[in-house]
Design a protein around this motif. Structure first.
Motif, short mmCIF file in Angstrom:
data_model
loop_
_atom_site.label_atom_id
_atom_site.label_comp_id
_atom_site.label_asym_id
_atom_site.label_seq_id
_atom_site.Cartn_x
_atom_site.Cartn_y
_atom_site.Cartn_z
N PRO A 30 11.83 26.42 76.72
CA PRO A 30 11.29 25.17 76.17
C PRO A 30 10.97 25.21 74.69
O PRO A 30 10.93 24.16 74.03
N ILE A 31 10.75 26.40 74.12
CA ILE A 31 10.45 26.51 72.69
C ILE A 31 11.73 26.84 71.93
O ILE A 31 12.51 27.69 72.35
N PHE A 32 11.94 26.18 70.81
CA PHE A 32 13.13 26.41 69.99
C PHE A 32 12.70 26.57 68.54
O PHE A 32 11.58 26.22 68.13
N GLY A 33 13.60 27.12 67.72
CA GLY A 33 13.33 27.30 66.31
C GLY A 33 13.75 26.08 65.50
O GLY A 33 14.68 25.36 65.87
N VAL A 34 13.05 25.86 64.39
CA VAL A 34 13.38 24.79 63.45
C VAL A 34 13.57 25.43 62.08
O VAL A 34 12.72 26.20 61.62
N ASN A 35 14.70 25.13 61.44
CA ASN A 35 14.98 25.63 60.10
C ASN A 35 14.87 24.49 59.09
O ASN A 35 15.43 23.41 59.30
N TYR A 36 14.13 24.73 58.00
CA TYR A 36 14.13 23.79 56.88
C TYR A 36 14.42 24.57 55.61
O TYR A 36 13.69 25.49 55.25
N ASN A 37 15.52 24.19 54.93
CA ASN A 37 15.89 24.85 53.67
C ASN A 37 15.30 24.10 52.48
O ASN A 37 15.59 22.92 52.28
N ASN A 38 14.49 24.79 51.71
CA ASN A 38 14.00 24.23 50.45
C ASN A 38 15.12 24.30 49.42
O ASN A 38 16.15 24.95 49.64
N SER A 39 14.94 23.65 48.29
CA SER A 39 15.93 23.69 47.22
C SER A 39 15.28 24.13 45.92
O SER A 39 14.08 23.97 45.72
N ASP A 40 16.09 24.70 45.05
CA ASP A 40 15.62 25.17 43.76
C ASP A 40 15.26 23.98 42.87
O ASP A 40 16.04 23.05 42.71
N TRP A 41 14.06 24.01 42.28
CA TRP A 41 13.59 22.89 41.47
C TRP A 41 14.49 22.65 40.26
O TRP A 41 14.67 21.51 39.83
N ASN A 42 15.06 23.71 39.71
CA ASN A 42 15.85 23.57 38.48
C ASN A 42 17.30 23.18 38.73
O ASN A 42 17.86 22.35 38.02
N THR A 43 17.90 23.78 39.76
CA THR A 43 19.33 23.57 39.99
C THR A 43 19.62 22.59 41.13
O THR A 43 20.74 22.08 41.24
N GLY A 44 18.64 22.37 42.01
CA GLY A 44 18.88 21.54 43.19
C GLY A 44 19.62 22.26 44.29
O GLY A 44 19.90 21.67 45.34
N GLN A 45 19.95 23.54 44.08
CA GLN A 45 20.70 24.31 45.07
C GLN A 45 19.81 24.68 46.26
O GLN A 45 18.64 25.04 46.10
N ILE A 46 20.40 24.60 47.46
CA ILE A 46 19.69 24.98 48.67
C ILE A 46 19.37 26.48 48.65
O ILE A 46 20.20 27.30 48.27
N ILE A 47 18.15 26.83 49.06
CA ILE A 47 17.73 28.23 49.14
C ILE A 47 17.91 28.70 50.58
O ILE A 47 17.31 28.14 51.50
N PRO A 48 18.76 29.71 50.83
CA PRO A 48 18.98 30.17 52.21
C PRO A 48 17.70 30.72 52.83
O PRO A 48 16.83 31.26 52.14
N ASN A 49 17.58 30.56 54.14
CA ASN A 49 16.50 31.17 54.91
C ASN A 49 17.05 32.37 55.67
O ASN A 49 18.11 32.28 56.28
N VAL A 50 16.32 33.49 55.63
CA VAL A 50 16.83 34.74 56.18
C VAL A 50 15.90 35.28 57.25
O VAL A 50 14.71 35.50 57.00
N VAL A 51 16.43 35.48 58.46
CA VAL A 51 15.69 36.13 59.54
C VAL A 51 16.07 37.61 59.55
O VAL A 51 17.25 37.96 59.39
N SER A 52 15.09 38.49 59.70
CA SER A 52 15.32 39.94 59.68
C SER A 52 15.11 40.52 61.07
O SER A 52 14.17 40.15 61.77
N PHE A 53 15.97 41.46 61.42
CA PHE A 53 15.87 42.16 62.71
C PHE A 53 15.41 43.59 62.48
O PHE A 53 15.82 44.24 61.51
#
Length: 321
Positions: free
Chosen positions: A96-119
Motif C-alpha cells: 500500500p505504500i509507494f515512493g514519490v519522486n520530485y526533481n528540483n531544478s537548478d535556479w541558474n540554469t533551469g536544469q533538472i537535478i537528478p535524485n539518487v537512491v543509494s544501496f
C-alpha cells in the motif's frame, strides 16, 4: 532465473529476488511523509536510502524535493495540494505504500537535478513499477496557468514526458533506461497516452550498481526550465544481491591491496585468472600460474576476479580505484 545466462561464469546472483517495497515504513490511511521531520532521508527495507530536502520558509510556507512516500490515491484533484497521489488510483498488491519522486531544478540554469537512491550493497536491479502522479498527469491532460495541455489545441503537438533511470557504481555510470510517462508523438492521435496504470520497467541492462539516479524531462519547457510538474510514483524495486563467495568455502583467498590502482597481489599462486566487469564481460585474463595481476589498464569500478586453485573455482570482488 532472470539474467542467469548473461552472468554465467561472472557474478553469481543470489537464488532469491529481493524487493524494496516501503512496507517497513508506516503511515496512517490517506497520508504521506515528505521530510517535515527534518530527518533528511528514509531507509526502505534495510538496504535503500532515499534522500529528502525539506525547507520551512515560515508563514506556513514549506517545500521539499528528493523522495517522499505515500498511500494517497486521489485521481481527480489537479493542483499542488495533491502532489502525493498516484494516478493509478490504487496500490500494488500487498504494497500500500509507494515512493514519490520530485526533481528540483537548478535556479541558474533551469536544469533538472537528478535524485539518487543509494544501496548499502552492490545489487543487480531487475525491475521496478512506475506510474504518474495525479498532479503531473492531470496537468498534462488539461494544462494549467504554467503548463501546456499535451497535444495542444489540435492534439497534434508531439509532446512527451520522460523518466530516465541511470545505474551507477559509485561515480561510474553503468547504463541508462528511459521510460515515457506520456507520449503524444504518434501520427495517429489515438495512440497518444498518459500512463495511468502501474507499469513494470526492466532494469536488468544496468548491471551491478549501488546507486539509482532518477531524472525527468519534458517537451514542455520554458525560460525557467521544465513546465510539467516533475513528479512520478514508484514501487517494488526488484533486485538480486551479488554473491562473490567461493563456489565452495574451503579456500580463503586474500587479495591486496583492494581497492587498487595497478597491481593486485594474491596470498597464493593462482591459475586461469579472469576479471569480469559489471556486465559479466571478461576484460582481463592471466592464464599462467602467478601470485599477482596488473589491473592498471582497467577503468575505475567494481570487478569480479575468478581463478582456479587446485581444481577449485574462487571468486572475489575487486575494486579498481
Amino acid at each position: 532465473m532472470i539474467l542467469v545466462a548473461a552472468f554465467t561464469g561472472a557474478f553469481a546472483l543470489a537464488k532469491s529476488q529481493n524487493v524494496v517495497d516501503f512496507e517497513n515504513l508506516s503511515l496512517p490511511p490517506d497520508s504521506f511523509w515528505n521530510g517535515s521531520d527534518m530527518s533528511g532521508s528514509f531507509t526502505a527495507n534495510g538496504i535503500a536510502t532515499f534522500p529528502n530536502s525539506f525547507v520551512d520558509w515560515g508563514g506556513g510556507m514549506t517545500s521539499w524535493s528528493g523522495f517522499a512516500y505515500s498511500n494517497k490515491a486521489d485521481t481527480v484533484t489537479q493542483d499542488f495540494s495533491n502532489q502525493y497521489s498516484n494516478f493509478a488510483g490504487n496500490s500494488l498488491i500487498n504494497s500500500p505504500i509507494f515512493g514519490v519522486n520530485y526533481n528540483n531544478s537548478d535556479w541558474n540554469t533551469g536544469q533538472i537535478i537528478p535524485n539518487v537512491v543509494s544501496f548499502s550493497s552492490v545489487i543487480q536491479p531487475i525491475s521496478m513499477y512506475v506510474t504518474n502522479s495525479t498532479y503531473a498527469a492531470l496537468t498534462m491532460k488539461n494544462g494549467d496557468a504554467y503548463s501546456k495541455k499535451f497535444g495542444g489545441t489540435t492534439g497534434d503537438d508531439p509532446d512527451w514526458f520522460k523518466l530516465t533511470i541511470t545505474g551507477m557504481l559509485d561515480s561510474i555510470t553503468t547504463g541508462t533506461v528511459e521510460f515515457y510517462l506520456a507520449d503524444y508523438r504518434f501520427i495517429d492521435n489515438a495512440q497518444d497516452y498518459i500512463v495511468k496504470d502501474w507499469q513494470n520497467v526492466d532494469l536488468t541492462s544496468l548491471g551491478a550498481i549501488n546507486k539509482l539516479s532518477f531524472s525527468l524531462s519534458s517537451s514542455d519547457t520554458g525560460m525557467f526550465g521544465m513546465n510539467t510538474p516533475a513528479y512520478f510514483c514508484f514501487d517494488n524495486i526488484m533486485y538480486s544481491l551479488y554473491n562473490t563467495i567461493s563456489e565452495n568455502h574451503t579456500t580463503a583467498l586474500k587479495i591486496y591491496p583492494n581497492p587498487s590502482s595497478d597491481v593486485v597481489f594474491f596470498n597464493k599462486k593462482l591459475n586461469n585468472v579472469e576479471i569480469y566487469n559489471s556486465l559479466g564481460q571478461i576484460v582481463l585474463t592471466q592464464p599462467s600460474m602467478n601470485d599477482f595481476i596488473n589491473i592498471r589498464s582497467l577503468p575505475l569500478g567494481y570487478y569480479l576476479l575468478k581463478a582456479t586453485d587446485n581444481g577449485e573455482i574462487i571468486k572475489q570482488l575487486l575494486i579498481k580505484k
